[in-house]
Design a protein around this motif. Structure first.
Motif, PDB file in Angstrom:
ATOM      1  N   ARG A 174      42.469  48.813  29.378  1.00 45.21           N
ATOM      2  CA  ARG A 174      41.914  48.479  28.101  1.00 45.21           C
ATOM      3  C   ARG A 174      41.545  46.965  28.213  1.00 45.21           C
ATOM      4  O   ARG A 174      42.123  46.284  28.708  1.00 45.21           O
ATOM      5  CB  ARG A 174      42.849  48.704  26.935  1.00 45.21           C
ATOM      6  N   LYS A 175      40.544  46.545  27.296  1.00 38.28           N
ATOM      7  CA  LYS A 175      39.930  45.336  27.414  1.00 38.28           C
ATOM      8  C   LYS A 175      40.864  44.549  26.365  1.00 38.28           C
ATOM      9  O   LYS A 175      40.909  44.886  25.044  1.00 38.28           O
ATOM     10  CB  LYS A 175      38.588  45.333  26.963  1.00 38.28           C
ATOM     11  N   CYS A 176      41.506  43.639  26.744  1.00 35.08           N
ATOM     12  CA  CYS A 176      42.228  42.788  25.658  1.00 35.08           C
ATOM     13  C   CYS A 176      41.523  41.835  24.792  1.00 35.08           C
ATOM     14  O   CYS A 176      40.389  41.445  25.402  1.00 35.08           O
ATOM     15  CB  CYS A 176      43.312  41.853  26.492  1.00 35.08           C
TER      16      CYS A 176
ATOM     17  N   GLY B 298      42.639  40.072  39.104  1.00 34.27           N
ATOM     18  CA  GLY B 298      41.651  41.024  37.985  1.00 34.27           C
ATOM     19  C   GLY B 298      41.161  40.497  36.914  1.00 34.27           C
ATOM     20  O   GLY B 298      41.414  39.160  36.567  1.00 34.27           O
ATOM     21  N   GLY B 299      41.165  41.427  35.767  1.00 34.79           N
ATOM     22  CA  GLY B 299      41.441  42.974  35.874  1.00 34.79           C
ATOM     23  C   GLY B 299      42.724  43.032  36.153  1.00 34.79           C
ATOM     24  O   GLY B 299      43.768  42.168  36.238  1.00 34.79           O
ATOM     25  N   THR B 300      43.230  44.436  36.598  1.00 33.63           N
ATOM     26  CA  THR B 300      44.410  44.799  37.018  1.00 33.63           C
ATOM     27  C   THR B 300      44.383  45.654  37.977  1.00 33.63           C
ATOM     28  O   THR B 300      44.163  46.965  38.053  1.00 33.63           O
ATOM     29  CB  THR B 300      45.010  45.804  35.393  1.00 33.63           C
TER      30      THR B 300
ATOM     31  N   CYS C 110      40.783  47.465  34.269  1.00 32.08           N
ATOM     32  CA  CYS C 110      41.667  47.374  33.482  1.00 32.08           C
ATOM     33  C   CYS C 110      41.855  49.000  32.425  1.00 32.08           C
ATOM     34  O   CYS C 110      40.852  49.576  32.326  1.00 32.08           O
ATOM     35  CB  CYS C 110      41.583  46.207  32.430  1.00 32.08           C
TER      36      CYS C 110
ATOM     37  N   ASN D 253      50.036  44.908  35.245  1.00 31.75           N
ATOM     38  CA  ASN D 253      50.043  45.169  33.708  1.00 31.75           C
ATOM     39  C   ASN D 253      51.221  45.769  33.577  1.00 31.75           C
ATOM     40  O   ASN D 253      51.723  46.863  34.421  1.00 31.75           O
ATOM     41  CB  ASN D 253      48.932  45.765  33.257  1.00 31.75           C
TER      42      ASN D 253
ATOM     43  N   PHE E   5      37.635  37.201  31.407  1.00 34.92           N
ATOM     44  CA  PHE E   5      37.515  37.479  32.866  1.00 34.92           C
ATOM     45  C   PHE E   5      36.807  38.614  33.008  1.00 34.92           C
ATOM     46  O   PHE E   5      36.533  39.479  32.173  1.00 34.92           O
ATOM     47  CB  PHE E   5      38.842  37.844  33.441  1.00 34.92           C
TER      48      PHE E   5
ATOM     49  N   ARG F 146      46.745  43.742  23.407  1.00 34.83           N
ATOM     50  CA  ARG F 146      47.274  44.257  24.564  1.00 34.83           C
ATOM     51  C   ARG F 146      47.587  45.891  24.485  1.00 34.83           C
ATOM     52  O   ARG F 146      47.975  46.341  23.420  1.00 34.83           O
ATOM     53  CB  ARG F 146      48.539  43.603  24.798  1.00 34.83           C
TER      54      ARG F 146
ATOM     55  N   TYR G 146      41.349  38.864  23.754  1.00 36.77           N
ATOM     56  CA  TYR G 146      40.888  37.621  24.069  1.00 36.77           C
ATOM     57  C   TYR G 146      40.459  37.051  25.406  1.00 36.77           C
ATOM     58  O   TYR G 146      40.285  36.159  25.812  1.00 36.77           O
ATOM     59  CB  TYR G 146      42.320  36.641  23.964  1.00 36.77           C
TER      60      TYR G 146
ATOM     61  N   SER H 274      36.137  41.852  33.730  1.00 29.54           N
ATOM     62  CA  SER H 274      36.578  43.337  34.052  1.00 29.54           C
ATOM     63  C   SER H 274      35.855  44.289  33.031  1.00 29.54           C
ATOM     64  O   SER H 274      35.480  44.064  32.193  1.00 29.54           O
ATOM     65  CB  SER H 274      38.094  43.306  33.682  1.00 29.54           C
TER      66      SER H 274
HETATM   67  S1  SF4 Z   1      42.109  41.088  33.034  1.00 28.95           S
HETATM   68 FE1  SF4 Z   1      43.887  41.017  31.950  1.00 28.95          FE
HETATM   69  S2  SF4 Z   1      43.773  39.988  29.930  1.00 28.95           S
HETATM   70 FE2  SF4 Z   1      41.951  40.701  30.812  1.00 28.95          FE
HETATM   71  S3  SF4 Z   1      41.535  42.686  29.916  1.00 28.95           S
HETATM   72 FE3  SF4 Z   1      42.262  43.235  31.742  1.00 28.95          FE
HETATM   73  S4  SF4 Z   1      44.636  43.195  31.143  1.00 28.95           S
HETATM   74 FE4  SF4 Z   1      43.608  42.206  29.521  1.00 28.95          FE
END
Ligand code: SF4
Length: 370
Positions: A14-16, A59-61, A12, A94, A21, A131, A18, A23
């Motif tokens: 950046r790590k969101c 994912g991930g992205t 990703c 994303n 998952f 986000r 919330y 990643s």
């Molecule tokens: S998997 Fe989705 S929700 Fe999780 S950090 Fe990556 S973009 Fe954000």
């Protein structure tokens, strides 16, 4: 041999705040070695994979990768696996990772469905979620996606701290105005391992979440979407076939770090660690971290748990708990098919929990519901 394939790409931008998952932050060199490991895992497990009806790259992205790298990976899949002529191939994306040229490349590589993580159009809400994009960037990304993909989905989140009913309604209106053929609306939950949990943030009251669920169901239904699963709404013919297979209890092969598989009556998952995953696969070892044998009793509970999430429901024999829940208007039982009513969906966890706890619901395979 399974006809559904899940591919986990755990990188990703950046790590969101919330997200729980598996990643990690994108690193070009690690990603290159990871994609090589994915190819090896697919070859090692080719015997488990039949003619594929659905492929889901999640994912991930996945779209943090260069378009050329994803296209090359798709080429590998086409050359090494058998795909049905009408295969559904989805990638998650994303809003900051979908420039027009990349989208065109993904489409020509065979990807025919895109699931875009928008979450909200409100900048304050997006900041609260951690986000990486703002509302305008989300809107522009949808426009770009819509020019290339007719089959695309938008993910939204509700019951975010500080989100009013009006704010949620505006997000729904803006989402529908963009014209996606599929909308997923998820209630925010705080998972213990996330940064959001560490802030001690308090979510809106359960009644507010129920009101937001109701608003989404009502507005999206009036806008022509079918509420085909608790969190999912689709225009006719646009249901996500890959997820329908999960909810129907179908088998699937999952490759990549942390990916789950359900095949030959066993559920297992790979180690959720990119470095360990790459090392294991380079020794031609499957990096399986855990395995559960699915007994008939577990299979029945899962079938109820997953099947009742959808409007298809499950085929069952009438029982005292079904009778009681039907009397309360929480389930419908018609021609041997048990499903949640709209009221039942509002409190789905309690209703499904009650059915499983009663332990007297017998599922049937022999009732034709068509
Ligand atoms: S998997 Fe989705 S929700 Fe999780 S950090 Fe990556 S973009 Fe954000």
């Amino acid at each position: 041999m399974e006809t559904a394939l899940y591919i986990h790409i755990p990188f990703c931008l950046r790590k969101c705040d919330y997200c729980d998952f598996y990643s990690v932050l994108f690193d070009g060199d690690v990603a290159r070695r990871y994609m090589e490991a994915l190819r090896r895992e697919l070859l090692l497990r080719r015997h488990e994979i039949g003619q594929l009806r659905t492929i889901f790259i999640g994912g991930g992205t996945p779209t943090v990768l260069k378009g050329e790298d994803l296209a090359e990976f798709m080429q590998f899949i086409v050359q090494n696996l058998e795909l049905a002529t009408d295969v559904e191939i989805t990638t998650e994306a994303n809003p900051l990772t979908v420039p027009p040229q990349k989208l065109a490349l993904l489409k020509s590589a065979g990807i025919n469905r895109l699931s875009l993580g928008v979450q909200s159009f409100d900048d304050a809400i997006l900041r609260r979620l951690g986000r990486v994009h703002d509302g305008n960037q989300a809107g522009r990304a949808i426009e770009a996606v819509a020019k290339v993909f007719s089959n695309y989905s938008i993910d939204l989140l509700y019951a975010v701290t500080g989100q009013s009913l009006d704010c949620w309604y505006s997000t729904l209106v803006e989402a529908v105005a963009c014209g996606p053929c599929h909308v997923s609306a998820y209630e925010l939950t705080i998972e213990p391992s996330t940064p959001l949990a560490r802030t001690g943030v308090v979510l809106p009251h359960e009644d507010v979440a129920v009101e937001m669920f109701d608003l989404a169901a009502d507005y999206l239904t009036r806008s022509g979407y079918i509420h085909y699963e608790i969190s999912n709404h689709a225009r006719p013919g646009c249901q996500c076939l890959h997820n329908l297979n999960y909810w129907r209890g179908g088998g699937y092969v999952g490759v990549g770090a942390g990916a789950h598989s359900y095949t030959a009556g066993r559920r297992f998952f790979n180690i959720a660690d990119v470095a360990h995953y790459i090392t294991a696969i380079s020794d031609d070892t499957l990096p399986i971290e855990g395995l559960v044998e699915i007994t008939p009793q577990i299979a029945q509970q899962e079938a109820i748990l997953l099947g009742l999430r959808t409007i298809e429901g499950v085929r069952a024999v009438i029982s005292p708990v079904i009778d009681e829940l039907q009397r309360q208007g929480l389930v419908s039982f018609k021609d041997g098919v048990l499903s949640l009513t709209h009221r039942g969906m509002l409190v789905s966890n309690q209703v499904i929990g009650q059915i499983i706890a009663a332990g007297d619901v017998e599922l049937r395979e022999d009732i034709d519901t068509k």
